[in-house]
Design a protein around this motif. Structure first.
Motif, PDB file in Angstrom:
ATOM      1  N   PHE A   1       0.781  -1.240   0.000  1.00 40.82           N
ATOM      2  CA  PHE A   1       0.000   0.000   0.000  1.00 40.82           C
ATOM      3  C   PHE A   1       0.812   1.290   0.000  1.00 40.82           C
ATOM      4  CE2 PHE A   1      -2.773  -3.227   1.967  1.00 40.82           C
ATOM      5  CZ  PHE A   1      -3.795  -3.203   1.023  1.00 40.82           C
ATOM      6  N   VAL A   2       2.126   1.212   0.112  1.00 36.19           N
ATOM      7  CA  VAL A   2       2.937   2.433   0.054  1.00 36.19           C
ATOM      8  C   VAL A   2       3.525   2.553  -1.351  1.00 36.19           C
ATOM      9  CG1 VAL A   2       4.907   3.680   0.991  1.00 36.19           C
ATOM     10  CG2 VAL A   2       3.476   2.266   2.503  1.00 36.19           C
TER      11      VAL A   2
ATOM     12  N   LEU B   1      -6.696 -13.804  -7.632  1.00 38.75           N
ATOM     13  CA  LEU B   1      -7.257 -12.616  -6.989  1.00 38.75           C
ATOM     14  C   LEU B   1      -6.639 -11.337  -7.544  1.00 38.75           C
ATOM     15  CD1 LEU B   1      -7.389 -13.892  -3.300  1.00 38.75           C
ATOM     16  CD2 LEU B   1      -9.335 -13.426  -4.794  1.00 38.75           C
ATOM     17  N   LEU B   2      -5.343 -11.391  -7.821  1.00 42.02           N
ATOM     18  CA  LEU B   2      -4.686 -10.214  -8.402  1.00 42.02           C
ATOM     19  C   LEU B   2      -5.301  -9.886  -9.762  1.00 42.02           C
ATOM     20  CD1 LEU B   2      -0.913 -10.901  -7.584  1.00 42.02           C
ATOM     21  CD2 LEU B   2      -2.433  -9.278  -6.474  1.00 42.02           C
TER      22      LEU B   2
ATOM     23  N   LEU C   1      -4.174  -5.617  -7.654  1.00 41.54           N
ATOM     24  CA  LEU C   1      -2.994  -5.924  -6.837  1.00 41.54           C
ATOM     25  C   LEU C   1      -3.254  -5.732  -5.347  1.00 41.54           C
ATOM     26  CD1 LEU C   1      -0.042  -6.763  -7.431  1.00 41.54           C
ATOM     27  CD2 LEU C   1       0.565  -4.362  -7.214  1.00 41.54           C
ATOM     28  N   HIS C   2      -3.844  -4.584  -4.972  1.00 42.33           N
ATOM     29  CA  HIS C   2      -4.014  -4.270  -3.557  1.00 42.33           C
ATOM     30  C   HIS C   2      -4.947  -5.258  -2.862  1.00 42.33           C
ATOM     31  CE1 HIS C   2      -1.655  -0.787  -4.175  1.00 42.33           C
ATOM     32  NE2 HIS C   2      -2.568  -0.095  -4.835  1.00 42.33           N
ATOM     33  N   TYR C   3      -6.029  -5.624  -3.529  1.00 44.52           N
ATOM     34  CA  TYR C   3      -6.970  -6.558  -2.913  1.00 44.52           C
ATOM     35  C   TYR C   3      -6.358  -7.951  -2.768  1.00 44.52           C
ATOM     36  CZ  TYR C   3     -10.660  -3.077  -3.327  1.00 44.52           C
ATOM     37  OH  TYR C   3     -11.413  -1.938  -3.197  1.00 44.52           O
ATOM     38  N   GLY C   4      -5.515  -8.309  -3.724  1.00 42.02           N
ATOM     39  CA  GLY C   4      -4.849  -9.597  -3.615  1.00 42.02           C
ATOM     40  C   GLY C   4      -3.947  -9.660  -2.389  1.00 42.02           C
ATOM     41  N   PHE C   5      -3.208  -8.592  -2.152  1.00 38.16           N
ATOM     42  CA  PHE C   5      -2.327  -8.565  -0.987  1.00 38.16           C
ATOM     43  C   PHE C   5      -3.125  -8.453   0.309  1.00 38.16           C
ATOM     44  CE2 PHE C   5       1.141  -7.756  -3.950  1.00 38.16           C
ATOM     45  CZ  PHE C   5       2.176  -8.471  -3.357  1.00 38.16           C
ATOM     46  N   LEU C   6      -4.338  -7.930   0.233  1.00 36.06           N
ATOM     47  CA  LEU C   6      -5.193  -7.913   1.422  1.00 36.06           C
ATOM     48  C   LEU C   6      -5.466  -9.332   1.929  1.00 36.06           C
ATOM     49  CD1 LEU C   6      -7.938  -5.175   0.890  1.00 36.06           C
ATOM     50  CD2 LEU C   6      -6.292  -5.344   2.769  1.00 36.06           C
TER      51      LEU C   6
ATOM     52  N   GLY D   1      -4.916 -10.848   5.607  1.00 33.67           N
ATOM     53  CA  GLY D   1      -5.908 -11.651   6.324  1.00 33.67           C
ATOM     54  C   GLY D   1      -5.309 -12.943   6.861  1.00 33.67           C
ATOM     55  N   PHE D   2      -4.386 -13.525   6.097  1.00 32.67           N
ATOM     56  CA  PHE D   2      -3.701 -14.725   6.580  1.00 32.67           C
ATOM     57  C   PHE D   2      -2.942 -14.426   7.879  1.00 32.67           C
ATOM     58  CE2 PHE D   2      -3.164 -17.115   2.269  1.00 32.67           C
ATOM     59  CZ  PHE D   2      -4.544 -17.242   2.197  1.00 32.67           C
TER      60      PHE D   2
END
Length: 435
Positions: free
Chosen positions: A339-340, A401-402, A407-412, A416-417
């Motif tokens: 996110f940065v 998911l990406l 990209l951002h939602y995939g890393f979310l 969550g993990f």
């Protein structure tokens, strides 16, 4: 083979593998073969596609070969590990050397794929053996150091491929023979360590014999040490090298079904966050505008963090509260990467994420193997299979998911993990038999 005096049968070699301190050097060298092939896939895909004149997509299997090896090794572990890990150390280098030779001189795609699969199976065989050897709180230290050394070799792998290709253009595949530095010592060491005869390994349902065993290897030079003395077959020694080996040593408190299930989830999630970052770090840097070459180099910050965390944090990882420290570091590092919008912050985030992930596997694996009633070979089987599932499924899931959400939602999902890893219940000291 050297016949062994009956009165010394409880002290001799086949039981020496319970001495975790003694088994650390050969296991560390052996697992380095796995570390080599874990990261060799990317270089091999590019090199083999060029040498054989085919598209890189023809070698997609190479990215999943090690995960496949972990699944197979896990399924075989209850049989292979029944009499300890020494035969794994003897046979794994042979698979690695055979597979390496096939790939190095491969004339076709099929031979290359079979060769890499055999080599990865050899490396994963040691990986399963390591999981069944280093157990309990004492095992956390040795497992962290072992996988730390393997991670260091992983970092060196891409460098070796680049150097060989630069010095000998067109002969990049010859970098595979770097694995000789690990395979040959493992083979020699494995045959010097005492073990039950191979015919006993092939017999179903047997474990280390209780009287007058015949021991292969350099048993004559293996005088009984205090670490191996007075050890009953099938039980760990009470030496410092095997102290706190969990349920194998003490009944402890029987875990509930939910606690047991939680440990399985922890193992899957731990493998997931590790292999997903390996797979998608370059993609994230490319999304920040970095060219492919520099992005591949900068992405090694994650692997460097893994190696530093495992080698430097091995002793700290034995402390019960260490788990939450490592999970916290992994969460913060992954959030910074995702996110940065800064390349510098992303690289630092990859390093911090690597530090966080570094000891999650050693802690979760040794806590699982240390549960009351857990036999070492069965623990090795479960750990290897679950790690293989996490290594194969999670990067693919994240990739979907990406593509679907961005990209951002995939890393979310990875974040969550980490949240799940923070709150899933862990075995208490009483469960592990250390309190």
């Amino acid at each position: 083979m050297n016949a062994v005096n009956p009165q010394n049968s409880a002290n001799i070699g086949p039981e020496i593998w319970h001495n975790q301190k003694r088994m650390f050097p050969p296991m560390a060298i052996g697992l380095s073969m796995a570390g080599f092939y874990v990261t060799a896939a990317g270089s091999l895909i590019a090199t083999l596609s060029r040498d054989l004149g085919v598209k890189p997509e023809a070698f997609t299997w190479l990215g999943a070969a090690y995960g496949f090896g972990m699944l197979v090794s896990g399924l075989l572990a209850p049989w292979v590990m029944r009499n300890g890990p020494v035969w794994s150390l003897r046979l794994a280098p042979l698979l690695v050397l055979l597979g390496t030779g096939m790939v190095a001189w491969s004339p076709s795609i099929a031979v290359s794929l079979v060769g890499v699969t055999l080599a990865c199976l050899g490396g994963s065989t040691v990986s399963a053996a390591v999981a069944g050897t280093f157990v309990g709180t004492e095992g956390t230290k040795y497992l962290s150091l072992t996988v730390g050394i393997s991670s260091s070799v992983s970092i060196a792998t891409t460098v070796v491929f680049a150097l060989v290709e630069r010095v000998f253009p067109g002969f990049g595949r010859m970098a595979l023979w770097f694995v000789l530095l690990m395979a040959v010592p493992t083979l020699v060491w494995g045959w010097r360590l005492p073990a039950v005869p191979f015919r006993q390994v092939l017999q179903k349902g047997l474990s280390a014999p209780t009287e007058s065993p015949s021991v292969t290897g350099d048993a004559a030079s293996d005088q009984p040490t205090p670490a191996a003395a007075d050890v009953k077959p099938g039980e760990p020694s009470t030496s410092e090298g095997s102290r706190n080996s969990g349920a194998s040593r003490t009944p402890g408190v029987k875990p509930s079904k939910w606690l047991f299930t939680s440990q399985i989830l922890r193992l899957i999630l731990t493998a997931g966050v590790e292999f997903a970052m390996y797979a998608w770090a370059v993609t994230r840097l490319r999304g920040l505008g970095v060219e492919l070459g520099p992005a591949s180099g900068l992405a090694t910050a994650f692997a460097v963090g893994m190696a530093v965390g495992r080698l430097g944090g091995a002793v700290f990882a034995r402390r019960y509260e260490a788990w939450w420290v490592f999970v916290g570091l992994g969460f913060c590092g992954t959030a910074a990467v995702a996110f940065v919008p800064s390349v510098g912050v992303a690289v630092v985030g990859l390093f911090i994420s690597g530090l966080g992930v570094s000891c999650l596997y050693p802690i979760s694996a040794t806590e699982f193997s240390g549960l009351p009633g857990m036999q070492k070979q069965h623990a090795a089987a479960v750990i290897s299979c679950l790690s293989g599932i996490g290594a194969i499924v999670t990067p693919l899931l994240l990739g979907l998911l990406l593509a679907a959400l961005g990209l951002h939602y995939g890393f979310l999902v990875l974040l969550g993990f980490y949240v799940l890893l923070m709150f899933l219940p862990r075995p208490s000291a009483a469960h592990l038999g250390i309190g």
